[in-house]
Design an enzyme around this catalytic site. Structure first.
Site, short mmCIF file in Angstrom:
data_model
loop_
_atom_site.label_atom_id
_atom_site.label_comp_id
_atom_site.label_asym_id
_atom_site.label_seq_id
_atom_site.Cartn_x
_atom_site.Cartn_y
_atom_site.Cartn_z
N LYS A 92 0.82 -1.21 0.00
CA LYS A 92 0.00 0.00 0.00
C LYS A 92 0.85 1.25 0.00
CE LYS A 92 -4.36 -1.25 1.18
NZ LYS A 92 -5.40 -1.57 2.11
N GLU A 107 -4.38 8.55 7.42
CA GLU A 107 -5.00 9.32 6.33
C GLU A 107 -6.23 10.02 6.87
OE1 GLU A 107 -6.18 6.72 3.15
OE2 GLU A 107 -4.12 6.11 2.72
N HIS A 165 -15.43 -6.31 2.91
CA HIS A 165 -14.42 -6.26 1.86
C HIS A 165 -14.60 -7.34 0.79
CE1 HIS A 165 -12.48 -3.11 4.11
NE2 HIS A 165 -12.63 -3.85 5.19
N ARG A 203 -3.87 -7.82 -11.80
CA ARG A 203 -4.41 -9.08 -12.31
C ARG A 203 -5.71 -8.81 -13.05
NH1 ARG A 203 -6.29 -8.52 -7.00
NH2 ARG A 203 -8.56 -8.37 -7.01
C1 MV4 Z 1 -10.27 4.27 3.19
C2 MV4 Z 1 -11.63 4.49 3.51
C3 MV4 Z 1 -11.99 5.77 3.92
N1 MV4 Z 1 -11.05 6.75 4.04
N2 MV4 Z 1 -9.38 5.29 3.31
C4 MV4 Z 1 -10.50 -0.44 2.87
C5 MV4 Z 1 -9.47 -1.44 2.42
C6 MV4 Z 1 -8.52 -0.69 1.55
N3 MV4 Z 1 -8.57 -1.19 0.21
C7 MV4 Z 1 -8.89 0.75 1.65
N4 MV4 Z 1 -10.10 0.83 2.40
C8 MV4 Z 1 -10.66 2.02 2.74
N5 MV4 Z 1 -9.82 3.08 2.81
C9 MV4 Z 1 -9.79 6.48 3.73
N6 MV4 Z 1 -8.87 7.46 3.88
C10 MV4 Z 1 -12.52 3.42 3.41
C11 MV4 Z 1 -12.02 2.17 3.02
C12 MV4 Z 1 -12.99 1.10 2.93
C13 MV4 Z 1 -13.29 0.48 1.70
C14 MV4 Z 1 -12.65 0.83 0.51
C15 MV4 Z 1 -12.95 0.19 -0.68
C16 MV4 Z 1 -13.91 -0.81 -0.71
C17 MV4 Z 1 -14.55 -1.17 0.45
C18 MV4 Z 1 -14.25 -0.55 1.65
C19 MV4 Z 1 -14.92 -0.91 2.82
C20 MV4 Z 1 -14.63 -0.30 4.01
C21 MV4 Z 1 -13.66 0.71 4.06
#
Ligand code: MV4
Length: 509
Positions: free
Chosen positions: A116, A200, A235, A292
């Site tokens: 990340k 963040e 997720h 992918r």
């Molecule tokens: C976030 C967010 C809100 N604000 N970052 C979840 C796993 C990772 N891929 C990034 N994620 C998130 N990052 C900030 N600054 C909310 C999520 C998040 C999320 C993102 C994409 C798809 C589903 C999600 C479910 C919960 C939280």
């Protein structure tokens, strides 16, 4: 083009790749575990190699055995599908070192986007917008407080090695910060063996929108537009669509150019996806790149008319992409429902058993990407996703209506599935308006599950009961006359009973 390709996967995605190979005149090699001796991907491939016992750690994750199988059968290239070895840098490298073509991005691009924080650093260096915050791990609570104050609450603590939301903590104010940092560290340490945590600004109720990329070895990098993937639980995506109601042509162009810039920065080749958060004001932030082919690739195929898997093979064999960016725009609307062997009404508990009956939906605009058939045994060794139902419609309204129709047409008996859950979502007024974000399903789940069971479930149950009654009668009958005595379940009109009689015939097998 290759003469022979090995597919290092199972289930629906192995079949999807086999079909692309068949259409390109490429011979196929399947690999399989002892649990998959009778699996459809083994039968549909031209050749198949047994690679080990049922657990994936002893079969589908054994890279060296798979490379050995490719050498043994003379396969010139390996397609990894998704999951399993698809994003393992060491495997992409080992395949290349064995003189076999990897149908995916270079190992270096997988590495660049792998963690990340390295993806975030690469993005920042290349003018790709990320959520305001830091990239270096936090030293202690004191530093966290200083940085959090600078960006403003609420903030989100994230594990540097993170994935799947593990090690994430939302912090509303300074009082909760020290405790949340400890908790995030502990969770990150136990999940990834690394307690590095960064911070963040928390984006409230965003959508998850991702951009599909295709890049060839001649320097062309194209955006194939967005997919809206907000309907997810813990997720796990459940429903995806293309395009997104939240993306205007101007925003699509901007996000597409941004994703192309990120892909170029990573030296990307082949199919890949840039994930973004899109907030209510139309601001978007790069999260990470999936190196992918993705589960939800079919919705992009249906609205662009571009066969992503065929192009993965063509790109890997050195072909040039013949499209211009200006020629690519979405036409109509596509939706995908993931059909899993999970019981939505029982906290999505995985269900096991034998597929006793399978009736597949068809008709205009309906696509079934499945990995099961009547007689398939569904165990606990692999992912519960059995298939994907994908529909195309002229607009979103038609696509949602068509998805509901197709789901009603689908009958899977023998294991619990997500079918009825999806029918209820298609009936949800907020979903029908496209009024969704990443927390939507969690907020709405109780009311979705409380909804009256779809009338079709009741009908199918009635048909199943009628079928059992008929079997009972047949067993007792002394002449063939009994088979004519079948009465379909009660129905108010003649047409309905005709349909039920036809369905009953189908169930009889
Ligand atoms: C976030 C967010 C809100 N604000 N970052 C979840 C796993 C990772 N891929 C990034 N994620 C998130 N990052 C900030 N600054 C909310 C999520 C998040 C999320 C993102 C994409 C798809 C589903 C999600 C479910 C919960 C939280």
């Amino acid at each position: 083009m290759f003469k022979k390709v090995l597919i290092a996967n199972r289930g629906e995605i192995a079949l999807r790749v086999i079909r692309a190979c068949q259409e390109l005149g490429v011979r196929t090699v399947a690999v399989y575990s002892e649990a998959d001796v009778r699996a459809p991907h083994v039968r549909e491939a031209d050749e198949a190699v047994l690679i080990g016992p049922p657990p994936s750690s002893e079969s589908y994750l054994r890279g060296e055995k798979i490379i050995e199988a490719a050498k043994l059968t003379g396969a010139e290239a390996i397609h990894p599908g998704y999951g399993f070895l698809s994003e393992r840098e060491w495997f992409a490298r080992a395949v290349r070192d064995a003189g076999i073509v990897w149908i995916g991005p270079p190992a270096e691009a997988i590495a660049a986007m792998g963690s990340k924080t390295s993806a975030r650093t690469l993005a920042v260096a290349n003018g790709v917008p990320v959520v305001p915050g830091i990239t270096e791990p936090l030293k202690d609570a004191k530093e966290a407080e200083k940085v959090a104050k600078k960006f403003g609450y609420p903030i989100l603590l994230k594990a540097a090695a993170g994935g799947g939301g593990k090690g994430m903590r939302v912090v509303a104010g300074p009082k909760e910060l020290a405790g949340a940092l400890d908790a995030a560290r502990r969770e990150a340490k136990s999940a990834f063996g690394d307690d590095a945590v960064y911070l963040e600004k928390f984006v409230a109720q965003p959508r998850h929108v991702e951009i599909q990329i295709l890049a060839d070895t001649h320097g062309t990098v194209l955006s194939l537009g967005e997919r809206e993937c907000s309907v997810q639980r813990r997720h796990q995506k459940m429903i995806e669509e293309a395009p997104s109601v939240a993306v205007t042509p101007a925003l699509r162009k901007k996000m597409g150019e941004t994703a192309v810039r990120a892909a170029r920065a990573a030296g990307y080749v082949n199919a890949g996806t840039c994930e973004f958060l899109l907030d209510k004001d139309g601001e978007f932030y790069f999260l990470e790149m999936n190196t992918r082919l993705q589960v939800e690739h079919p919705v992009t195929e249906l609205v662009t008319g571009i066969d992503l898997v065929q192009w993965q093979l063509r790109i890997a064999s050195g072909e040039k992409l013949p499209f211009k960016q200006e020629e690519i725009s979405p036409r109509g609307w596509a939706i995908e429902c993931r059909i899993t062997s999970e019981d939505a009404s029982n906290n999505f508990l995985p269900s096991t058993g034998r597929i006793e009956h399978l009736h597949l939906p068809s008709g205009p605009g309906v696509r079934w990407d499945g990995g099961i058939e009547s007689g398939s045994e569904i165990g606990l060794y692999y992912d519960p996703m059995l298939a994907k139902l994908i529909v195309w419609g002229a607009d979103r309204e038609q696509a949602v209506t068509r998805m509901r129709r197709a789901l009603v047409d689908l009958v899977i008996q023998g294991v619990e599935t997500s079918r009825d859950f999806h029918i209820r979502v298609m009936d949800d007024e907020e979903f029908r308006r496209g009024d969704i974000d990443i927390q939507w399903l969690e907020r709405r789940l109780t009311s979705i599950l409380e909804r009256r069971p779809p009338e079709e479930s009741i009908r199918v149950a009635a048909i199943a009961a009628a079928l059992l009654a008929e079997r009972d009668r047949s067993a007792r009958a002394v002449s063939g006359a009994a088979s004519e005595a079948v009465q379909p379940a009660e129905s108010s009109d003649g047409a309905g009973s005709w349909k039920q009689a036809a369905r009953l015939d189908g169930l009889r097998g």
